[in-house]
Design an enzyme around this catalytic site. Structure first.
Site, PDB file in Angstrom:
ATOM      1  N   ASP A 134       0.925  -1.003  -0.015  1.00  0.00           N
ATOM      2  CA  ASP A 134      -0.074   0.144  -0.026  1.00  0.00           C
ATOM      3  C   ASP A 134       0.961   1.265   0.044  1.00  0.00           C
ATOM      4  OD1 ASP A 134      -2.427   1.321  -0.209  1.00  0.00           O
ATOM      5  OD2 ASP A 134      -2.569   1.256   2.190  1.00  0.00           O
ATOM      6  N   TYR A 136       1.129   5.625  -0.571  1.00  0.00           N
ATOM      7  CA  TYR A 136       0.728   6.738   0.143  1.00  0.00           C
ATOM      8  C   TYR A 136       0.911   7.966  -0.737  1.00  0.00           C
ATOM      9  CZ  TYR A 136       0.338   9.493   4.696  1.00  0.00           C
ATOM     10  OH  TYR A 136      -0.137  10.085   5.718  1.00  0.00           O
ATOM     11  N   HIS A 141      -4.244  13.902   0.619  1.00  0.00           N
ATOM     12  CA  HIS A 141      -4.455  13.040   1.877  1.00  0.00           C
ATOM     13  C   HIS A 141      -3.539  13.214   2.738  1.00  0.00           C
ATOM     14  CE1 HIS A 141      -5.774   9.690   4.358  1.00  0.00           C
ATOM     15  NE2 HIS A 141      -4.588   9.178   4.008  1.00  0.00           N
ATOM     16  N   ARG A 150       0.146  17.859  12.594  1.00  0.00           N
ATOM     17  CA  ARG A 150       1.375  18.671  12.437  1.00  0.00           C
ATOM     18  C   ARG A 150       0.826  19.955  11.751  1.00  0.00           C
ATOM     19  NH1 ARG A 150       3.076  13.880  11.243  1.00  0.00           N
ATOM     20  NH2 ARG A 150       3.032  14.488   9.132  1.00  0.00           N
ATOM     21  N   GLU A 206     -11.161   3.865   3.127  1.00  0.00           N
ATOM     22  CA  GLU A 206      -9.977   5.028   2.375  1.00  0.00           C
ATOM     23  C   GLU A 206     -10.256   4.805   0.750  1.00  0.00           C
ATOM     24  OE1 GLU A 206      -5.892   4.484   3.791  1.00  0.00           O
ATOM     25  OE2 GLU A 206      -6.301   5.834   5.214  1.00  0.00           O
ATOM     26  N   GLU A 208      -8.868   4.385  -2.734  1.00  0.00           N
ATOM     27  CA  GLU A 208      -7.491   4.043  -3.522  1.00  0.00           C
ATOM     28  C   GLU A 208      -7.716   3.401  -4.996  1.00  0.00           C
ATOM     29  OE1 GLU A 208      -4.525   2.157  -1.203  1.00  0.00           O
ATOM     30  OE2 GLU A 208      -5.112   3.256   0.709  1.00  0.00           O
ATOM     31  N   ASP A 240      -9.319   0.477   1.430  1.00  0.00           N
ATOM     32  CA  ASP A 240      -8.228   0.311   2.525  1.00  0.00           C
ATOM     33  C   ASP A 240      -9.276   0.533   3.899  1.00  0.00           C
ATOM     34  OD1 ASP A 240      -6.105  -0.438   4.040  1.00  0.00           O
ATOM     35  OD2 ASP A 240      -5.284   1.670   3.648  1.00  0.00           O
ATOM     36  N   ARG A 244      -9.184   3.545  12.710  1.00  0.00           N
ATOM     37  CA  ARG A 244      -8.508   4.527  13.237  1.00  0.00           C
ATOM     38  C   ARG A 244      -7.920   4.443  14.710  1.00  0.00           C
ATOM     39  NH1 ARG A 244      -6.890   6.045   8.390  1.00  0.00           N
ATOM     40  NH2 ARG A 244      -8.657   6.510   6.846  1.00  0.00           N
ATOM     41  N   GLN A 247      -5.210   1.916  14.910  1.00  0.00           N
ATOM     42  CA  GLN A 247      -4.022   2.205  14.354  1.00  0.00           C
ATOM     43  C   GLN A 247      -3.302   3.491  15.073  1.00  0.00           C
ATOM     44  OE1 GLN A 247      -5.163   4.041  10.546  1.00  0.00           O
ATOM     45  NE2 GLN A 247      -3.023   4.605   9.996  1.00  0.00           N
ATOM     46  N   TYR A 251       0.608   2.066  15.779  1.00  0.00           N
ATOM     47  CA  TYR A 251       1.231   2.334  14.703  1.00  0.00           C
ATOM     48  C   TYR A 251       2.883   2.805  15.008  1.00  0.00           C
ATOM     49  CZ  TYR A 251       1.564   7.318  13.841  1.00  0.00           C
ATOM     50  OH  TYR A 251       1.978   8.377  13.813  1.00  0.00           O
ATOM     51  N   LYS A 260      -5.591  -2.338   9.766  1.00  0.00           N
ATOM     52  CA  LYS A 260      -5.773  -2.485   8.397  1.00  0.00           C
ATOM     53  C   LYS A 260      -5.904  -3.909   7.895  1.00  0.00           C
ATOM     54  CE  LYS A 260      -4.255   1.918   7.080  1.00  0.00           C
ATOM     55  NZ  LYS A 260      -4.921   2.991   6.072  1.00  0.00           N
ATOM     56  N   THR A 264      -9.385  -5.636   3.273  1.00  0.00           N
ATOM     57  CA  THR A 264      -9.226  -4.636   2.041  1.00  0.00           C
ATOM     58  C   THR A 264     -10.341  -5.391   1.027  1.00  0.00           C
ATOM     59  OG1 THR A 264      -6.801  -4.593   2.732  1.00  0.00           O
ATOM     60  CG2 THR A 264      -7.590  -3.905   0.666  1.00  0.00           C
ATOM     61  N   THR A 367      -4.832   6.770  -0.131  1.00  0.00           N
ATOM     62  CA  THR A 367      -6.056   7.306  -0.322  1.00  0.00           C
ATOM     63  C   THR A 367      -5.695   8.590  -1.351  1.00  0.00           C
ATOM     64  OG1 THR A 367      -6.360   6.711   1.970  1.00  0.00           O
ATOM     65  CG2 THR A 367      -7.703   8.544   0.974  1.00  0.00           C
ATOM     66  N   GLU A 381     -10.632  12.607   7.297  1.00  0.00           N
ATOM     67  CA  GLU A 381     -10.491  14.090   6.805  1.00  0.00           C
ATOM     68  C   GLU A 381     -11.789  14.630   6.607  1.00  0.00           C
ATOM     69  OE1 GLU A 381      -8.548  11.594   3.520  1.00  0.00           O
ATOM     70  OE2 GLU A 381      -7.791  13.538   3.073  1.00  0.00           O
TER      71      GLU A 381
END
Lengths: 434, 434
Positions: A134, A136, A141, A150, A206, A208, A240, A244, A247, A251, A260, A264, A367, A381
């Site tokens: 997978d 990114y 996203h 951040r 997600e 994809e 996907d 959350r 995760q 993670y 995850k 899928t 995503t 999001e």
């Protein structure tokens, strides 16, 4: 170009079909009324049984070899044959199925031997998936998610140099229509120091693009960027599913794992590079100040035509909406143009260390969100991590997915002067935790 | 207990053999002088060809079914049969090969049909590996690595609650003896803002225990901790070759990818749970202040006997050492007792979200370092990231691995009153980057 809008098929349901007009001809593995798994082609509301058509003597030469490679009930051997066999099969199918086919009368007379209503068929995974990666590469996203953590510096320093990806779980990839059992796991409640165990409370989708690997490479022999497109077997949609809350707790430091790996979902038809040819586009110019890709990721032909213009849509259907006969709610309308890296760049990067790719490997793009409201490819999001719930016509609200909710992914390619094609749906419905 | 020290074999090389006395009987897939792949058992310096022994009429009932399940040239079907078939095969092999076997005279007379010198055979991967998961349960390694980055707080908050793991690359797992091509990739030179591309300069090994999954589970149906041991098919050694410079630049935010996927080496013999029975031990008590495992990871029987006492060794042999006829340099002497989580806890955790495990899946334990100098399972720890080079008897120094260096992993189980057993070697030699 092998695909021209005016060409119609004598299979009436194909003409004007939203997903599967004559110009698409996606490949898959299906069974008819509980029979064995075999290779098939979607044409309108019908499925052409390739092995039955082979027995009826409709294929010769490279097209015949392509169909024979599907005898094991998966497309791995076909993928391994590469582009030549795929193109030969496509050319022959176009010849057989076009309105003005020289064999039309004969074909129409015998069609019941090898043309079945899709409604009587079951679709399976098209290939044995050896490894699933997978990526990114959806930069919007990555920025949207990064901003949640951040705000001043959403993208990590490596993002614009490295097509970031991670190994995913291959054993739990399932075709559209497979229900999604809500996973249980460890989560850390807000403000607590110790985790609890229970059903996921922040279940998400997600959106994809899925990429099938065609011919593989030998261990230790990277695929050069200029050759990478030749190693792509086709495309699908991929959801996907993501827990959350699991995760967030698991993670660090090695990446997503149980959040995850519970499921899928993919759309079961393999849309070929040939069908997508009219919808290729140049990779969008990088914003000023962004670095150029390193040489092993840079190829003029890939920059000029390695991206795609594919519209991507996500719909939500809840139990209450079904009861009230309400239409599905559109959550996302996005596009593959938001990929910061092309699929050829993914292939070249993945193999540059000598990693062996094999026919039937699957990539997810990551995503694919756009920059605007309405274009976000996950609830994380859309609701800003649950802070801004969505209101539905049924009177319900959603922060994350509830039991009974169904997510439907769709894709559409449109271009003036060309027939539109689609990918077929990728659906999955949430079942309560056990 | 099926394994007692005094039992000797009429296969003379087995008696006192460091790895493969009669008490071990590990299973594998081999070929003899270029022939087809078939199931075999290591016994001293010989390999017993299971399919040839089957043809000679040596197996009945469950033992016969166990051997028949290997007909495809891999152990996947055998793993899927579970513990019963494995134990039946072991019992029959003990009966056939022991010194006082009632059939001894007949067996010795016909042995050339199904007993071959290991030196004439090639060992292959024992199974088709569907999915590979690498855990991180070596707490001393996690602390040693964490200290390099966070001296005051080496372990992340989730470590003592979650058996941390990530999905690895299955396609690049190879048996002992496969050369390791030095990977190329992106790295960020110290003090620079932009990455460069080139051969890995910080190539490392990681000493791990490999765990083969036996019977799998259905999608959505977790394996309870009390049942987890029944789903383990056997054990091997695993070298998780790591490109530290590539890893440092790529791993945020989704974990290690190309820094690990160029190759993973395993010892080809599957050491069974039955052979390891005398070397089981209680899971060491957690230090005061550590949390208890959550209930889904806690089982009294697993706590009482789910850990193993297996000595693990790493040796380095350089080109110069070979030229000077120097013995291999011991880099590491560690033990599986430094696992913070048992293998049953790994299985229960991996499947608790409903993730489907399949026969032939492989787990890595994560690097198994001890707390002391001499016990560190990677050069990253031994040289503190290259700051403290190792001096070798050849006059060379090593910060990380150089071209021509060979890493050799070994394992040994010892207990008073029982025959020692080993795993066979896991070797790999570094080739220059292409």
């Amino acid at each position: 170009m092998t695909q021209l809008s005016p060409v119609r098929s004598w299979v009436a349901s194909a003409n004007g079909h939203a997903d599967f007009p004559l110009q698409n001809l996606p490949l898959g593995i299906f069974s008819h009324q509980g029979g064995t798994r075999r290779g098939g082609v979607a044409i309108g509301e019908q499925i052409l049984d390739l092995s039955a058509a082979l027995q009826a003597g409709l294929f010769d030469g490279a097209a015949r070899a392509a169909v024979e490679a599907m005898a094991g009930g998966d497309l791995n051997g076909f993928f391994e044959l590469g582009r030549g066999a795929r193109v030969a099969l496509r050319e022959r199918l176009l010849e057989l199925l076009r309105e003005d086919s020289p064999q039309r009368a004969q074909l129409e007379a015998q069609q019941s031997q090898w043309l079945f209503p899709a409604a009587d068929c079951q679709l399976h995974l098209p290939a044995r998936i050896n490894d699933y990666t997978d990526f990114y590469v959806g930069i919007e996203h990555a920025q949207n998610v990064g901003k949640l953590f951040r705000p001043d510096n959403p993208l990590l320093p490596n993002y614009k140099y490295v097509p970031i990806g991670y190994h995913g779980r291959a054993s739990t990839i399932r075709p559209s229509g497979t229900d999604v059992r809500r996973p249980k796991g460890q989560t850390l409640p807000a403000g607590q120091a110790e985790p609890t165990f229970g059903p996921c409370a922040r279940l998400d989708y997600e959106l994809e693009l899925g990429i099938w690997i065609g011919q593989g490479n030998a261990l230790g022999e990277p695929i050069a960027i200029g050759d990478a497109a030749e190693h792509i077997g086709g495309f699908c949609l991929l959801n996907d599913w993501s827990a959350r809350d699991i995760q967030a707790w698991e993670y660090q430091p090695l990446g997503p794992f149980l959040s995850k790996s519970f499921l899928t979902s993919i759309s079961p038809w393999v849309v070929t590079a040939e069908a997508l040819e009219p919808f290729r586009r140049a990779q969008p110019a990088r914003p000023q100040g962004d670095p150029q890709p390193l040489p092993y990721l840079l190829d003029a032909r890939d920059q000029a035509g390695g991206a795609f213009d594919i519209e991507l849509e996500v719909l939500l259907l809840t139990d209450a909406m079904r009861e009230q006969n309400l239409p599905a709610h559109r959550l996302t309308l996005s596009n593959t143009q938001y990929m910061y890296w092309t699929v050829a760049q993914m292939v070249a990067h993945h193999s540059v260390n000598g990693c062996q790719l094999q026919a039937g490997d699957l990539f997810g793009s990551g995503t694919l969100s756009g920059p605007q409201n309405g274009q976000f490819g996950s609830l994380l999001e859309i609701t800003e991590g649950g802070k801004k719930p969505i209101e539905l016509a049924s009177g319900e609200v959603r922060r994350f997915l509830e039991d009974g909710d169904e997510i439907i992914l769709r894709a559409r390619c449109r271009r003036e002067g060309f027939a539109s094609i689609g990918f077929g749906e990728c659906r999955g419905k949430i079942l309560p935790a056990r």
